[in-house]
Scaffold this motif. Sequence first.
Motif, PDB file in Angstrom:
ATOM      1  N   GLY A   1       0.806  -1.208   0.000  1.00 52.52           N
ATOM      2  CA  GLY A   1       0.000   0.000   0.000  1.00 52.52           C
ATOM      3  C   GLY A   1       0.839   1.258   0.000  1.00 52.52           C
ATOM      4  O   GLY A   1       0.519   2.238  -0.682  1.00 52.52           O
ATOM      5  N   LEU A   2       1.920   1.252   0.769  1.00 51.48           N
ATOM      6  CA  LEU A   2       2.806   2.413   0.801  1.00 51.48           C
ATOM      7  C   LEU A   2       3.465   2.632  -0.559  1.00 51.48           C
ATOM      8  O   LEU A   2       3.662   3.782  -0.987  1.00 51.48           O
ATOM      9  CB  LEU A   2       3.881   2.226   1.871  1.00 51.48           C
ATOM     10  N   THR A   3       3.785   1.540  -1.248  1.00 53.34           N
ATOM     11  CA  THR A   3       4.427   1.652  -2.557  1.00 53.34           C
ATOM     12  C   THR A   3       3.503   2.323  -3.564  1.00 53.34           C
ATOM     13  O   THR A   3       3.865   3.304  -4.217  1.00 53.34           O
ATOM     14  CB  THR A   3       4.844   0.264  -3.080  1.00 53.34           C
ATOM     15  N   ILE A   4       2.295   1.782  -3.704  1.00 56.25           N
ATOM     16  CA  ILE A   4       1.370   2.340  -4.689  1.00 56.25           C
ATOM     17  C   ILE A   4       0.844   3.696  -4.230  1.00 56.25           C
ATOM     18  O   ILE A   4       0.596   4.591  -5.033  1.00 56.25           O
ATOM     19  CB  ILE A   4       0.208   1.349  -4.966  1.00 56.25           C
TER      20      ILE A   4
ATOM     21  N   PHE B   1      -5.555  -2.564   1.413  1.00 53.68           N
ATOM     22  CA  PHE B   1      -6.180  -3.377   2.464  1.00 53.68           C
ATOM     23  C   PHE B   1      -7.576  -3.835   2.071  1.00 53.68           C
ATOM     24  O   PHE B   1      -7.973  -4.967   2.354  1.00 53.68           O
ATOM     25  CB  PHE B   1      -6.225  -2.595   3.775  1.00 53.68           C
ATOM     26  N   VAL B   2      -8.334  -2.961   1.413  1.00 55.11           N
ATOM     27  CA  VAL B   2      -9.676  -3.332   0.964  1.00 55.11           C
ATOM     28  C   VAL B   2      -9.591  -4.457  -0.059  1.00 55.11           C
ATOM     29  O   VAL B   2     -10.354  -5.431   0.007  1.00 55.11           O
ATOM     30  CB  VAL B   2     -10.403  -2.110   0.373  1.00 55.11           C
ATOM     31  N   ALA B   3      -8.664  -4.339  -1.008  1.00 49.07           N
ATOM     32  CA  ALA B   3      -8.506  -5.379  -2.023  1.00 49.07           C
ATOM     33  C   ALA B   3      -8.066  -6.704  -1.411  1.00 49.07           C
ATOM     34  O   ALA B   3      -8.458  -7.779  -1.875  1.00 49.07           O
ATOM     35  CB  ALA B   3      -7.484  -4.923  -3.069  1.00 49.07           C
ATOM     36  N   SER B   4      -7.277  -6.633  -0.341  1.00 46.59           N
ATOM     37  CA  SER B   4      -6.746  -7.847   0.282  1.00 46.59           C
ATOM     38  C   SER B   4      -7.747  -8.523   1.201  1.00 46.59           C
ATOM     39  O   SER B   4      -7.921  -9.742   1.163  1.00 46.59           O
ATOM     40  CB  SER B   4      -5.475  -7.512   1.058  1.00 46.59           C
ATOM     41  N   TYR B   5      -8.427  -7.728   2.044  1.00 47.05           N
ATOM     42  CA  TYR B   5      -9.269  -8.297   3.091  1.00 47.05           C
ATOM     43  C   TYR B   5     -10.761  -8.353   2.734  1.00 47.05           C
ATOM     44  O   TYR B   5     -11.507  -9.085   3.380  1.00 47.05           O
ATOM     45  CB  TYR B   5      -9.101  -7.496   4.381  1.00 47.05           C
TER      46      TYR B   5
ATOM     47  N   ILE C   1     -13.221   2.486  -3.351  1.00 49.75           N
ATOM     48  CA  ILE C   1     -12.886   3.008  -2.026  1.00 49.75           C
ATOM     49  C   ILE C   1     -12.494   4.476  -2.086  1.00 49.75           C
ATOM     50  O   ILE C   1     -12.759   5.244  -1.152  1.00 49.75           O
ATOM     51  CB  ILE C   1     -11.756   2.165  -1.377  1.00 49.75           C
ATOM     52  N   ALA C   2     -11.884   4.900  -3.196  1.00 52.77           N
ATOM     53  CA  ALA C   2     -11.502   6.311  -3.330  1.00 52.77           C
ATOM     54  C   ALA C   2     -12.732   7.200  -3.314  1.00 52.77           C
ATOM     55  O   ALA C   2     -12.743   8.268  -2.676  1.00 52.77           O
ATOM     56  CB  ALA C   2     -10.711   6.525  -4.621  1.00 52.77           C
ATOM     57  N   PHE C   3     -13.795   6.764  -3.988  1.00 56.99           N
ATOM     58  CA  PHE C   3     -15.034   7.543  -4.000  1.00 56.99           C
ATOM     59  C   PHE C   3     -15.684   7.556  -2.626  1.00 56.99           C
ATOM     60  O   PHE C   3     -16.241   8.577  -2.195  1.00 56.99           O
ATOM     61  CB  PHE C   3     -16.011   6.972  -5.031  1.00 56.99           C
TER      62      PHE C   3
END
Length: 295
Positions: free
Chosen positions: A9-12, A257-261, A270-272
């Motif tokens: 997540g930090l990378t992207i 995290f949303v994509a993973s869990y 999630i951005a919206f």
Amino acid sequence: MFFQQLVNGLTIGSTYALVTIGFSMVWSILQLTNFAHSSFYMLGAYFTLTIMMAMGGTVQAFFLALVISVILTAVLGALMERICLRPIRERKAIGIAAMLCTVGVQTTINNAILVFFGSETKSFPDVLQLGRFRIGNVIVTWLQVVILVLAVILMIAMSLIVYKTKLGAAMRSVSQNTSAAHLMGINVNFVIMATFFLGTFVAAIAGTMVGMYYQAIDTTMAAATGTKSMAAAILGGIGVLPGAMLGGIIIGVVETFVASYISSGYRDAIAFLILIIVLLVKPTGMFGKKAINKV
């Protein structure tokens, strides 16, 4: 699992932060939503891949292609301001005219990419081949480290330019009052063009890094990143550079995290969701201040 996704997540998120910086800089000076910004991000990735493969696809070719790509993309960003936006500004057209102009530039770039590069996903080889290492159960690639370090360096460099240089002082002056800045001898047109140059310069680097990270680029990457950078800018406080950085990182981490869990199908939504919550709870964002309109 948690720390592995945090690293991802930090990378992207750091690449989103780089895109958001340019978006936020343009807004701070012109109060303009530049819809074409994410298309320059995508264009930078396509330029780098095309030039690199034409030069043999070696490590040396990658670095040379990256330099040519980001400069070319930045020049095109500055030309957009000079050719398309400046005449609108000089004619004192209504604000929506400039915004619609950026939509036109966005559509032109996106369709030009479709015509010249095709609609299929392009493989972006990781020519650096830096390998990976472990920290406990967390697997970290050296490419992730490079992306994070490069993003931090660029974010610090942009902050220094904006807050510690004469050009940055001129940018902040123009953002406060364009007419007063002009009366003080500031070349307003040059400052605005320089802002577009710097913003698209950083966005092109981010596009290239994302392409190498995922080892693929496609014609949908601009649309997805554009909405996320807009949400990140509002989350951090639109027009505030540190807020843009933090907002981009938060969006990237939460998305991962949303994509993973939960489900990968919700990673773009999630951005919206964050955007709606921020607008309802604190419309000015984390670092934004309420504007005072003087009569």
